[in-house]
Design an enzyme around this catalytic site. Structure first.
Site, PDB file in Angstrom:
ATOM      1  N   ASP A  90       1.010  -1.184   0.170  1.00  7.51           N
ATOM      2  CA  ASP A  90       0.240   0.029  -0.135  1.00  7.51           C
ATOM      3  C   ASP A  90       0.896   1.166  -0.042  1.00  7.51           C
ATOM      4  O   ASP A  90       2.082   0.943   0.539  1.00  7.51           O
ATOM      5  CB  ASP A  90      -1.029   0.012   1.112  1.00  7.51           C
ATOM      6  CG  ASP A  90      -0.283  -0.067   2.804  1.00  7.51           C
ATOM      7  OD1 ASP A  90       0.677  -0.706   2.826  1.00  7.51           O
ATOM      8  OD2 ASP A  90      -0.394   0.750   3.452  1.00  7.51           O
ATOM      9  N   GLU A 153      -0.082  -0.821   5.998  1.00 12.89           N
ATOM     10  CA  GLU A 153       0.886  -0.467   6.797  1.00 12.89           C
ATOM     11  C   GLU A 153       0.731   1.062   6.870  1.00 12.89           C
ATOM     12  O   GLU A 153       0.910   1.637   8.095  1.00 12.89           O
ATOM     13  CB  GLU A 153       2.162  -0.571   6.186  1.00 12.89           C
ATOM     14  CG  GLU A 153       3.395  -0.529   7.207  1.00 12.89           C
ATOM     15  CD  GLU A 153       3.957   0.979   7.497  1.00 12.89           C
ATOM     16  OE1 GLU A 153       4.487   1.315   8.498  1.00 12.89           O
ATOM     17  OE2 GLU A 153       3.563   1.915   6.390  1.00 12.89           O
TER      18      GLU A 153
HETATM   19 ZN   LIG Z   1       6.504   1.714   4.699  1.00 12.66          ZN
END
Ligand SMILES: [Zn+2]
Length: 469
Positions: A90, A153
């Protein structure tokens, strides 16, 4: 197998490496909850990026698993123990001001430009190629190796939360989502609020604090504060006093009458909450001034509580100052301050505590200190520190590999920030940014230096082999 020239193995595959990375970078994998579906809980882009990695691995002969479209893994080797490598696909939104196409993945002057090139798609592909090289060479392994691919994350870590509910925790591992050489200790991070109820039957002083606001994020030193005051009679001396204070502390701000209120503003200096001393906390400086005024009870109590943190960012306020050799001092950042005369006040703190600090005991002391003053602790969250002993075989192995590959000493770093490695029970952050490189993560025109990615990949290949052989 010390005869393997790992970098040469990477360079043999450099064209595929770049085109595989470009394919991943061209997927706009930004969190998109508005368009979430059951099989794409974080949006289509994120799902596509995860699937891209799983397809790539399957094509190269790894076994693969998609875990709820939130995370997945590629695996090789055999044995009871599991070496884990955790990366994420991501990215944060691209933002404005790019001079190149943010998802173009153009290579120019030895750099590959795209959102995610350095955080964390470039490093994830570097780790993937490390694994692929060990596999291609047919080197014997006594452990399994898993590349775990996270997809949340940058936001809420729902990827690793979900993944580790379903899947086994690696015995040991590393995370290519920060800096080289090796981050072996990360402080614990705890956010919480001090809550002050509005007091009844308050005596009105000369001034009444109507509202006070500073900061929006717990982990940042706020750079702006605003306070609204009412007073018995307005006079311009108040304005002069405040301007004189600003002059004395050498910070900018303003004072003016708006309707029936005196509005004070102050501009401080923002900094990361991991070291409050690097900033000038606008809210605390504002409170320092307000506490010199004859305020109403509720307002006075609030600004005194905030001002209590003036030059006290080490836990002194709660009697919990602490430090250890490996990870340094406990720090407290006053990140968010909100007060209104009808609702009372709230102070949001971001505390980073050393790896050997007893957080339960610390929490009890905080609560006791607050209770004595009629204040409450609320919204307490705790992300435990991560720490691998300096003489652990994991550290020893990574140090050896790094030194062999770079010819530089593998310094062990301790940080107050939190990296993705805290998702592993036993893991360290290991690259992929080399010392001295410009940190362009989350910035416009994010890039990765292609040679650095190849070098990182060689390091990862050898590390994977050494950890799993
Ligand atoms: Zn990262």
């Amino acid at each position: 197998m010390s005869s393997v020239n790992w970098l040469e193995e990477v360079l043999k595959r450099k064209d595929e490496f770049i085109s595989d990375l470009q394919g991943l970078l061209r997927i706009k994998s930004v969190l998109d909850e508005e368009n979430a579906k059951e099989d794409a809980p974080l949006g289509q882009g994120i799902k596509d990026a995860l699937q891209y990695m799983l397809d790539l691995g399957e094509k190269d002969g790894f076994s693969s698993k998609n875990v709820g479209n939130l995370a997945g893994h590629l695996e090789m080797g055999e044995g009871k123990e599991l070496v884990g490598i955790l990366g994420h696909v991501d990215v944060v939104p691209e933002g404005d001001g790019w001079s190149v196409e943010p998802y173009g993945a153009e290579v120019k002057d030895g750099k590959i430009y795209a959102r995610g090139s350095s955080d964390d798609k470039g490093p994830t592909i570097a780790a993937y190629y490390g694994m692929k090289i060990v596999k291609d060479l047919g080197l014997p392994l006594s452990k399994r190796v898993r590349l775990i691919i996270g997809t949340d994350e940058e936001s809420n870590w729902r990827c690793v939360d979900h993944y580790f509910q379903q899947e086994e925790m690696p015995t040991t591992g590393f995370v290519p989502d920060a800096d080289f050489p090796i981050i072996f200790a990360e402080k614990g991070i705890s956010d919480y609020d001090i809550v002050q109820p509005a007091r009844d039957g308050q005596a009105i002083g000369k001034y009444e604090l109507v509202s006070f606001q500073s900061g929006r994020r717990y982990n940042m030193v706020p750079d702006y504060a605003e306070a609204h005051l009412k007073m018995d009679e307005m006079n311009t001396a108040e304005v002069q006093n405040y301007l004189a204070y600003l002059n004395e502390i050498k910070l900018e701000g303003d004072a003016k009458f708006v309707d029936s209120e005196l509005v004070l503003t102050l501009i401080g200096k923002s900094a990361h909450g991991a070291e409050p001393r690097n900033g000038n906390n606008a809210g605390i400086f504002m409170a320092e001034y307000l506490k010199t005024l004859e305020l109403d009870n509720t307002g006075k109590e609030y600004v005194e509580t905030v001002a209590g943190f003036y030059e006290k960012s080490r836990g002194e306020v709660f009697g919990i100052a602490y430090e250890d050799d490996d990870s340094g001092e406990l720090t407290i950042n006053v990140g968010v301050m909100n007060f209104s005369k009808d609702e009372g006040g709230r102070i949001g703190l971001n505390m980073r505590y050393p790896v050997t600090f007893d957080i339960d005991e610390g929490k009890r002391k905080i609560e006791a200190t607050l209770a004595e003053k009629g204040l409450r602790l609320e919204n307490f969250t705790d992300s435990k520190p991560t720490y691998v002993k300096k003489d652990d075989p994991l550290i020893k192995t990574l140090q050896k590999v790094y030194e062999e590959q770079t010819g530089e000493k593998a310094e062990l770093l301790a940080i107050g920030g939190g990296t993705y490695s805290r998702a592993l029970d036993k893991g360290v952050a290991f690259g992929a940014m080399f010392p001295g490189r410009e940190d362009v993560m989350h910035q416009k025109d994010e890039y990765a230096i292609v040679e650095d990615l190849f070098k990182a990949s060689a390091i990862y290949a050898q590390a994977i082999y050494e950890l799993a052989k």
